[in-house]
Design an enzyme around this catalytic site. Structure first.
Site, PDB file in Angstrom:
ATOM      1  N   GLY A  12      -5.154  -9.141   3.247  1.00 45.24           N
ATOM      2  CA  GLY A  12      -5.776  -8.299   2.232  1.00 45.24           C
ATOM      3  C   GLY A  12      -5.062  -8.215   0.906  1.00 45.24           C
TER       4      GLY A  12
ATOM      5  N   ALA B 124     -10.136  -7.949   8.080  1.00 51.10           N
ATOM      6  CA  ALA B 124      -8.877  -7.755   8.809  1.00 51.10           C
ATOM      7  C   ALA B 124      -9.124  -7.203  10.209  1.00 51.10           C
ATOM      8  CB  ALA B 124      -7.968  -6.813   8.030  1.00 51.10           C
TER       9      ALA B 124
ATOM     10  N   CYS C 255      12.651  24.645  -9.033  1.00 49.75           N
ATOM     11  CA  CYS C 255      13.407  24.818 -10.273  1.00 49.75           C
ATOM     12  C   CYS C 255      12.485  24.874 -11.496  1.00 49.75           C
ATOM     13  CB  CYS C 255      14.417  23.682 -10.453  1.00 49.75           C
ATOM     14  SG  CYS C 255      13.676  22.105 -10.975  1.00 49.75           S
TER      15      CYS C 255
ATOM     16  N   ASN D 152       0.823  -1.208   0.000  1.00 51.79           N
ATOM     17  CA  ASN D 152       0.000   0.000   0.000  1.00 51.79           C
ATOM     18  C   ASN D 152       0.857   1.258   0.000  1.00 51.79           C
ATOM     19  OD1 ASN D 152      -2.132  -1.782   0.168  1.00 51.79           O
ATOM     20  ND2 ASN D 152      -2.341  -1.583   2.387  1.00 51.79           N
TER      21      ASN D 152
ATOM     22  N   CYS E  94       8.412  21.948  -8.884  1.00 57.29           N
ATOM     23  CA  CYS E  94       9.544  22.198  -7.994  1.00 57.29           C
ATOM     24  C   CYS E  94       9.947  23.671  -8.050  1.00 57.29           C
ATOM     25  CB  CYS E  94      10.690  21.303  -8.454  1.00 57.29           C
ATOM     26  SG  CYS E  94      12.255  21.519  -7.583  1.00 57.29           S
TER      27      CYS E  94
ATOM     28  N   HIS F 193       5.719  -0.605  -2.790  1.00 61.27           N
ATOM     29  CA  HIS F 193       5.309   0.169  -3.967  1.00 61.27           C
ATOM     30  C   HIS F 193       5.393   1.672  -3.738  1.00 61.27           C
ATOM     31  CE1 HIS F 193       2.880  -3.615  -5.232  1.00 61.27           C
ATOM     32  NE2 HIS F 193       4.088  -3.629  -5.747  1.00 61.27           N
TER      33      HIS F 193
END
Length: 239
Positions: free
Chosen positions: A183, A228, A146, A98, A144, A115
């Site tokens: 999960g 869960a 820049c 996640n 950014c 990930h």
């Protein structure tokens, strides 16, 4: 359940391996399956080449799908008890697929974000790094100092896994005496290989999923077909 609880209580180097299902009860939809995001949206907007060529269009979808929804989510009972397991010193920490940061929000310290995360970004031009909270997301695309476009630090399609995170996750899996899978359907490579690696090294596998996964037959020693939060509420009684 009693036998699984005993394994968890007696663990010396346990690991929790989580997928999107652990965050569903926090209001974050899964990517695949019933109600999955990819049933509603074309994931092309997080293909790396598409992002480089169409950053404004990519960011338009990302803000709507990831930053609005995930940014408002809060940890649930499963996240909280997983953090407690680490505090007992019986579990090393969490390997998660996640990108929502809910494990850290619940108090987990050793979290391998396989990930990546929505909570940090970098400039694709100068590589300067930012916490997402510091970024003006009303700009499209966010930029950014820049002038370069910012990219979230989660893994896009066509992008490799961070080698350090991969190595740390594999080390945790290999050294685990107990792994709780929560999960995940076990279909996304290379993350889905980690429980297989753990199993090869003798790890006992406890699986918690609402539906059978790629691990249920042949990998998992225990399979609990439940939410869960319900499973970890039961675990919490014995901590």
């Amino acid at each position: 359940m009693r036998e699984a609880i005993e394994l968890i209580k007696n663990a010396q180097s346990g690991v929790v391996f989580t997928g999107a299902g652990v965050s569903v009860e926090s209001g974050i939809p899964p990517f695949t399956g019933a109600g999955g995001l990819w049933n509603k949206y074309d994931p092309k907007f997080i293909e790396l080449d598409f992002f480089y060529q169409n950053p404004a269009k990519s960011w338009e979808e990302m803000k709507k799908i990831f930053f609005t929804c995930m940014g408002q989510a809060r940890p649930n009972k499963a996240h909280e008890v997983i953090a407690q397991l680490e505090k007992t010193k019986k579990f090393q920490g969490v390997i998660t697929q996640n990108i929502d940061g809910l494990h850290q929000a619940a108090g987990s310290k050793n979290v391998q974000e396989f990930h990546g995360t929505i909570h940090q970004m970098h400039c694709i031009q100068c590589a300067r790094r930012y916490d997402t909270a510091q970024v003006d997301l009303t700009q499209n695309p966010p930029v950014c100092k820049c002038g370069g476009v910012l990219k979230p630090d989660f893994v896009f399609y066509g992008e490799g896994i961070n080698p350090r995170v991969y190595s740390e996750s594999e080390t945790m899996a290999i050294s685990a005496d107990v792994m709780i899978i929560v999960g995940t359907a076990g279909q996304v490579m290379p993350a889905c290989s980690l429980p297989l690696v753990a199993k090869q090294y003798g790890t006992r596998i406890i699986e918690v999923n609402l539906q059978p996964s790629a691990y249920t037959d042949g990998v998992s020693d225990f399979y609990f077909e439940q939410k869960a939060t319900a499973f970890f509420a039961e675990v919490e009684k014995y901590l």
